[in-house]
Design an enzyme around this catalytic site. Sequence first.
Site, PDB file in Angstrom:
ATOM      1  N   GLU A 264      45.427  -1.263   7.303  1.00 59.38           N
ATOM      2  CA  GLU A 264      46.104  -1.935   8.417  1.00 59.38           C
ATOM      3  C   GLU A 264      46.099  -1.080   9.685  1.00 59.38           C
ATOM      4  OE1 GLU A 264      48.067  -4.401  10.863  1.00 59.38           O
ATOM      5  OE2 GLU A 264      47.436  -4.981   8.836  1.00 59.38           O
ATOM      6  N   THR A 306      44.233  -9.582  10.916  1.00 63.14           N
ATOM      7  CA  THR A 306      43.985  -9.019   9.584  1.00 63.14           C
ATOM      8  C   THR A 306      43.192  -9.980   8.706  1.00 63.14           C
ATOM      9  OG1 THR A 306      45.968  -7.641   9.642  1.00 63.14           O
ATOM     10  CG2 THR A 306      45.082  -8.176   7.475  1.00 63.14           C
ATOM     11  N   HIS A 419      51.473  -1.342   9.877  1.00 61.70           N
ATOM     12  CA  HIS A 419      51.520  -2.550  10.699  1.00 61.70           C
ATOM     13  C   HIS A 419      52.446  -2.330  11.893  1.00 61.70           C
ATOM     14  CE1 HIS A 419      52.198  -6.744  11.884  1.00 61.70           C
ATOM     15  NE2 HIS A 419      51.186  -7.092  11.101  1.00 61.70           N
ATOM     16  N   ASP A 479      41.084  -2.595   9.863  1.00 60.75           N
ATOM     17  CA  ASP A 479      40.946  -4.042  10.039  1.00 60.75           C
ATOM     18  C   ASP A 479      40.862  -4.492  11.496  1.00 60.75           C
ATOM     19  OD1 ASP A 479      43.620  -3.564  10.644  1.00 60.75           O
ATOM     20  OD2 ASP A 479      44.418  -5.099   9.303  1.00 60.75           O
ATOM     21  N   HIS A 480      41.668  -3.909  12.374  1.00 61.63           N
ATOM     22  CA  HIS A 480      41.681  -4.371  13.772  1.00 61.63           C
ATOM     23  C   HIS A 480      42.358  -3.328  14.652  1.00 61.63           C
ATOM     24  CE1 HIS A 480      45.961  -5.312  13.341  1.00 61.63           C
ATOM     25  NE2 HIS A 480      45.679  -6.004  12.248  1.00 61.63           N
TER      26      HIS A 480
END
Length: 635
Positions: A264, A306, A419, A479-480
């Site tokens: 994450e 995600t 996150h 993921d991002h």
Amino acid sequence: MKTTVFKVLNFLKNFILNNIDIIYTIPILTYKAINYDKTISPEYFSYGLIFIPVLVSVIAVSSISLLFKNKGRTRFLYLFNIIMSIIFIADTAYYRYFKDIISISVIRNGVMLGGVQSSLKDVLFPSDFLYLLDCVILFPLIRIYRKHVNRPQLKLVQRFACFLVVFAIGACWDAQRIYKLSVEQPRLISTMFNRLYLDKILGDVNFHVLDAYNVASTKISNMKSIPKSKQDEIKQYLEKKDVPQGTTLAGAGKGKNLIVIQVEALQQFVIGQKINGQEITPNLNKWIGKSLYFNNYYYQVASGTTSDAEFLSLNSLYPAATGAAYYLYPGDTLNSTAKQFNDKGYNTVTLNGYQEGFWNRNVMYKAEDFTNYYAEKAYNIDEQVGLGLSDKSFFNQTFDKMKTFKQPYYSFMITLSSHFPYDDQKGYGNTIDLGKYKGSFIGDYINGIHYTDAQLGMFLDKLDKEGILKNSILVVYGDHYAIPKNEAQGLYDFEGIQNASDLDWNNLQKVPMLIHFPDDANKGVNSIPAGQVDLYPTIANLFNLDRKYMFGTDLINAKNNIVTFRSGSFVANNTFYASYSNTYYDMNTKKTVQPTAEMSKVKTDTLNQLEYNDDILNHNLLKKFIQEDASAGKK
């Protein structure tokens, strides 16, 4: 003479009083829309460019009020003002976080955005509510206006005639602007692949009207079958990409387990970095040194963040044009990694410590053909960090589960603790001395990712000690993005970047990706430009999987590669094209350049890929392709 002047002035006075509602609404909404566009486009903002399309779009919509009787007209205009003001507020906040514009599909998927709600305090400013100030002031004034102004009640035919005249003025002028843009940027309006650029050129009112029109027309279009010639065109395009470019490490994973970990909000800029002598990601740094590391690997996610990273990596398809593919296409047939590993007799498992239904995973993982799905109900939620189960507890419990898996297995897992908003890792150990970054957004992120790095390192060391990695290939990637656009300056300061350009921002949108082989074999650095859509074909090479119907490239054997982003931007041959500003950059000199014939061709191919991708998803074409192959006796 005086009588004539008096009559003219009296006529003007009565005209203004009788039409003050529409006379007020048009300039105030034009001002608000221009102010909004200036907020989202400070670098490229031009009054001369945006004024006319904003004004005529407001006139066109406001003209609808002329169809109503007196009270209804005023009520329509007041509601139009309120609705657009709320949209300006929402779009401004959304832009600060995502550097994009809200679309209908995003609103429809709003329930899927999870932790973003917790960030509202960071992206919604008190000054934003000034958009609604005049609406509050107007409310009592409208009641006074109705009592003291008795404008003539026009018949329906008269009202319709007034509507036609005003609407024609606004709509015809507006249509001319829209048509001109459609000629300059083919498919921009029909696909809306670059929402931000569209809003900057045509204004927010036009954008949302076009968005609504496209959603409706897409629904209607999707009810129709796509022409066979277009299906064949798409299939032939993908079959050309299926041709292997080499045999390096082909079948290197035969019979081995595959362990994939999606981390994450892990961005590349923290890799190898130190603060006050402390490594931010000491464990990842160590494992990168023992692995094949791709240091030019971009995330390619869109609205699904995600879930988009999963969709890209598991299917080698691009995200949905708007909204989240996981939410929009759970009924599609997919040629996923899990499906292919199942065909090879593997035990396919996906694991995360959050709610089973978040991002529609409980439905989508069935579509992707995972045999088992372990989520929140399968874990003991004994320690929470951030959104849910801490990475420490997740990895410990997952390790115990993995020891029981029948081999060979394919396990796909997703971490959670890093996150947004990165402020809940304190008190769980593994903190870092942030120095001057303490209390800042980027400081919180660094602390959060440092915590996750420690838990990931613990997990990988346990896998190594247990001997699991002796018979496994391990893949780890981010993921991002972690740093949203509204916090860009903090990232630029951290990186020592001044006078940042679109290219600087793009260069920071990379995530780490490593592939670890048994006994630390094949370690080194691969700098080929790459993206998440390339992971599946790379894995397919290692495990002798079918490579049909993928948009990605096998990174181990490719000599060059083009990275396509959902916005229509791309990286190719040391050139970066920023679609949102329609600008080309030389990545070596960092200067803007004019497009070459080669780059124009790449741009066309980029748009074709995105269009083909949307056709595949909207019309479930993979199902048809697979059925055709079965009928033809193809494997």
